[in-house]
Design a protein around this motif. Structure first.
Motif, PDB file in Angstrom:
ATOM      1  N   ALA A 125       0.831  -1.210   0.000  1.00 22.69           N
ATOM      2  CA  ALA A 125       0.000   0.000   0.000  1.00 22.69           C
ATOM      3  C   ALA A 125       0.861   1.254   0.000  1.00 22.69           C
ATOM      4  N   ARG A 126       2.072   1.115   0.507  1.00 22.19           N
ATOM      5  CA  ARG A 126       2.957   2.282   0.572  1.00 22.19           C
ATOM      6  C   ARG A 126       4.402   1.824   0.481  1.00 22.19           C
ATOM      7  N   VAL A 127       5.161   2.493  -0.331  1.00 18.76           N
ATOM      8  CA  VAL A 127       6.591   2.241  -0.476  1.00 18.76           C
ATOM      9  C   VAL A 127       7.350   3.427   0.102  1.00 18.76           C
ATOM     10  N   PHE A 128       8.412   3.154   0.855  1.00 23.32           N
ATOM     11  CA  PHE A 128       9.195   4.261   1.430  1.00 23.32           C
ATOM     12  C   PHE A 128      10.677   4.048   1.157  1.00 23.32           C
ATOM     13  N   ASP A 129      11.352   5.146   0.944  1.00 20.16           N
ATOM     14  CA  ASP A 129      12.797   5.150   0.670  1.00 20.16           C
ATOM     15  C   ASP A 129      13.319   6.525   1.054  1.00 20.16           C
ATOM     16  N   TYR A 130      14.066   6.602   2.150  1.00 16.89           N
ATOM     17  CA  TYR A 130      14.541   7.892   2.622  1.00 16.89           C
ATOM     18  C   TYR A 130      15.850   7.717   3.387  1.00 16.89           C
ATOM     19  N   VAL A 131      16.513   8.837   3.658  1.00 14.86           N
ATOM     20  CA  VAL A 131      17.790   8.839   4.376  1.00 14.86           C
ATOM     21  C   VAL A 131      17.549   9.226   5.828  1.00 14.86           C
ATOM     22  N   ASP A 132      18.079   8.422   6.732  1.00 10.92           N
ATOM     23  CA  ASP A 132      18.016   8.704   8.167  1.00 10.92           C
ATOM     24  C   ASP A 132      19.412   9.129   8.623  1.00 10.92           C
ATOM     25  N   ARG A 133      19.496  10.274   9.289  1.00 10.92           N
ATOM     26  CA  ARG A 133      20.795  10.856   9.667  1.00 10.92           C
ATOM     27  C   ARG A 133      21.300  10.401  11.036  1.00 10.92           C
ATOM     28  N   THR A 134      20.607   9.507  11.700  1.00  8.38           N
ATOM     29  CA  THR A 134      21.073   9.016  12.999  1.00  8.38           C
ATOM     30  C   THR A 134      22.448   8.374  12.853  1.00  8.38           C
ATOM     31  N   GLY A 135      23.337   8.666  13.779  1.00  8.93           N
ATOM     32  CA  GLY A 135      24.698   8.150  13.660  1.00  8.93           C
ATOM     33  C   GLY A 135      25.307   7.748  14.989  1.00  8.93           C
ATOM     34  N   LYS A 136      26.472   7.154  14.898  1.00  9.71           N
ATOM     35  CA  LYS A 136      27.228   6.708  16.069  1.00  9.71           C
ATOM     36  C   LYS A 136      28.704   6.700  15.692  1.00  9.71           C
ATOM     37  N   THR A 137      29.552   7.102  16.618  1.00  8.50           N
ATOM     38  CA  THR A 137      30.993   7.092  16.383  1.00  8.50           C
ATOM     39  C   THR A 137      31.662   6.036  17.257  1.00  8.50           C
ATOM     40  N   PHE A 138      32.530   5.237  16.657  1.00  3.33           N
ATOM     41  CA  PHE A 138      33.392   4.367  17.440  1.00  3.33           C
ATOM     42  C   PHE A 138      34.840   4.668  17.060  1.00  3.33           C
ATOM     43  N   TYR A 139      35.768   4.251  17.914  1.00  2.00           N
ATOM     44  CA  TYR A 139      37.160   4.648  17.731  1.00  2.00           C
ATOM     45  C   TYR A 139      38.058   3.430  17.543  1.00  2.00           C
ATOM     46  N   VAL A 140      38.967   3.556  16.605  1.00  2.00           N
ATOM     47  CA  VAL A 140      40.011   2.567  16.395  1.00  2.00           C
ATOM     48  C   VAL A 140      41.314   3.211  16.876  1.00  2.00           C
ATOM     49  N   ARG A 141      41.910   2.619  17.917  1.00  2.00           N
ATOM     50  CA  ARG A 141      43.078   3.240  18.549  1.00  2.00           C
ATOM     51  C   ARG A 141      44.300   2.328  18.487  1.00  2.00           C
ATOM     52  N   GLY A 142      45.454   2.979  18.453  1.00  2.00           N
ATOM     53  CA  GLY A 142      46.711   2.260  18.593  1.00  2.00           C
ATOM     54  C   GLY A 142      47.080   2.174  20.063  1.00  2.00           C
ATOM     55  N   LYS A 143      47.580   1.030  20.481  1.00  2.00           N
ATOM     56  CA  LYS A 143      47.938   0.846  21.890  1.00  2.00           C
ATOM     57  C   LYS A 143      49.105   1.749  22.256  1.00  2.00           C
ATOM     58  N   ALA A 144      48.962   2.476  23.359  1.00  2.11           N
ATOM     59  CA  ALA A 144      50.017   3.377  23.822  1.00  2.11           C
ATOM     60  C   ALA A 144      50.883   2.697  24.878  1.00  2.11           C
ATOM     61  N   ARG A 145      52.140   3.132  24.971  1.00  2.00           N
ATOM     62  CA  ARG A 145      53.065   2.653  25.987  1.00  2.00           C
ATOM     63  C   ARG A 145      53.756   3.841  26.634  1.00  2.00           C
ATOM     64  N   ALA A 146      53.542   3.997  27.921  1.00  2.00           N
ATOM     65  CA  ALA A 146      54.173   5.086  28.675  1.00  2.00           C
ATOM     66  C   ALA A 146      55.469   4.591  29.292  1.00  2.00           C
ATOM     67  N   GLY A 147      56.508   5.429  29.241  1.00  3.19           N
ATOM     68  CA  GLY A 147      57.786   5.078  29.837  1.00  3.19           C
ATOM     69  C   GLY A 147      58.226   6.133  30.830  1.00  3.19           C
ATOM     70  N   ILE A 148      59.028   5.740  31.782  1.00  4.38           N
ATOM     71  CA  ILE A 148      59.507   6.691  32.784  1.00  4.38           C
ATOM     72  C   ILE A 148      60.904   6.296  33.265  1.00  4.38           C
ATOM     73  N   SER A 149      61.713   7.307  33.550  1.00  8.52           N
ATOM     74  CA  SER A 149      63.032   7.096  34.153  1.00  8.52           C
ATOM     75  C   SER A 149      63.320   8.312  35.031  1.00  8.52           C
ATOM     76  N   SER A 150      64.352   8.222  35.875  1.00  3.62           N
ATOM     77  CA  SER A 150      64.652   9.338  36.776  1.00  3.62           C
ATOM     78  C   SER A 150      66.104   9.293  37.216  1.00  3.62           C
ATOM     79  N   TYR A 151      66.579  10.435  37.677  1.00  2.75           N
ATOM     80  CA  TYR A 151      67.895  10.464  38.308  1.00  2.75           C
ATOM     81  C   TYR A 151      67.888  11.547  39.386  1.00  2.75           C
ATOM     82  N   ARG A 152      68.749  11.392  40.341  1.00  3.25           N
ATOM     83  CA  ARG A 152      68.815  12.324  41.475  1.00  3.25           C
ATOM     84  C   ARG A 152      70.124  13.100  41.454  1.00  3.25           C
ATOM     85  N   LYS A 153      70.016  14.367  41.838  1.00  7.48           N
ATOM     86  CA  LYS A 153      71.186  15.210  42.073  1.00  7.48           C
ATOM     87  C   LYS A 153      70.931  16.006  43.342  1.00  7.48           C
ATOM     88  N   GLY A 154      71.535  15.566  44.403  1.00  6.15           N
ATOM     89  CA  GLY A 154      71.295  16.210  45.693  1.00  6.15           C
ATOM     90  C   GLY A 154      69.870  15.961  46.153  1.00  6.15           C
TER      91      GLY A 154
END
Length: 236
Positions: A125-154
């Motif tokens: 009885a009815r045909v429909f064809d339209y664009v729906d603008r609903t959206g969603k964002t997902f993220y593709v990330r690279g794994k991070a690595r934090a490093g730390i070192s230290s030294y003392r002077k006095g």
């Protein structure tokens, strides 16, 4: 095999042409004001790559469907930086799809939507064809690595922090320069941030007055293209 709404309508159109000698068959278009199928949202998980490879991501669509609808399909684009990376196809009976994402496609934000919603109501009885603008964002990330070192002077301790992430462009870890990296010191009540730094050329340093020994660590925050990470500890 189940035919899609678009295939069924094509068969209807063929029958309509054959029936022209008997009378005109009219298929009314959908009104923009009322939509028998509404996309109300998507669910999708974020993805992390720490090595070359490809992974599946399951995407689910949420929709509101009028009782008058006989059959419908939803075709949805998945884009990155405005370019189509893949597409999803949801039928009236299947609200879940999978896409195959490889690290070389690039890190960052992937956008689900817009969608082409196509179908028909009972007895065509009815045909429909339209664009729906609903959206969603997902993220593709690279794994991070934090490093730390230290030294003392006095009575002063200099803490150096670094950050690397999995870089698909070279298929290995590369230095990068995130902002908002926290340098923390262990106290009796827990870890306390003593300085927040922005890395340059993958590193930064901070000199602090501390006569007695203490433990230090670095906390790299999550970004659009990289994960968060906490370094090991250094004691000075």
């Amino acid at each position: 095999m189940r035919r899609s709404a678009r295939t069924k309508l094509a068969l209807l159109a063929t029958a309509a042409v054959i029936s022209l000698t008997a009378g005109l068959v009219t298929v009314p278009a959908a009104s923009a004001a009322t939509r028998p199928v509404e996309v109300t949202g998507f669910t999708a998980g974020n993805m992390v790559f720490g090595a070359p490879g490809c992974k599946y991501n399951t995407i689910k669509v949420k929709r509101s469907v009028s009782r008058s609808v006989e059959d419908f399909d939803i075709s949805t684009d998945v884009t990155r930086n405005g370019y189509v990376e893949d597409f999803l196809w949801f039928s009236g009976s299947d609200a879940s799809e999978r896409i195959f994402v490889c690290d070389w496609q690039g890190l960052g934000a992937y956008r689900i939507g817009p969608s082409d919603v196509f179908g028909y109501t009972h007895d065509f009885a009815r045909v429909f064809d339209y664009v729906d603008r609903t959206g969603k964002t997902f993220y593709v990330r690279g794994k991070a690595r934090a490093g730390i070192s230290s030294y003392r002077k006095g009575n002063y301790v200099t803490v150096k922090v670094t950050a690397r992430y999995y870089n698909p462009s070279v298929s290995r870890y590369s230095y990068f320069s995130p902002s908002g990296v926290k340098i923390q010191r262990k106290t009796t009540s827990g870890w306390k941030t003593i300085k927040t730094v922005n890395l340059r050329k993958g590193g930064a340093s901070y000199r602090t007055y501390k006569p007695g020994k203490a433990n230090y660590r670095a906390v790299v925050p999550q970004k659009t293209r990289t994960t968060a990470d906490i370094s090991g500890t250094t004691r000075r």
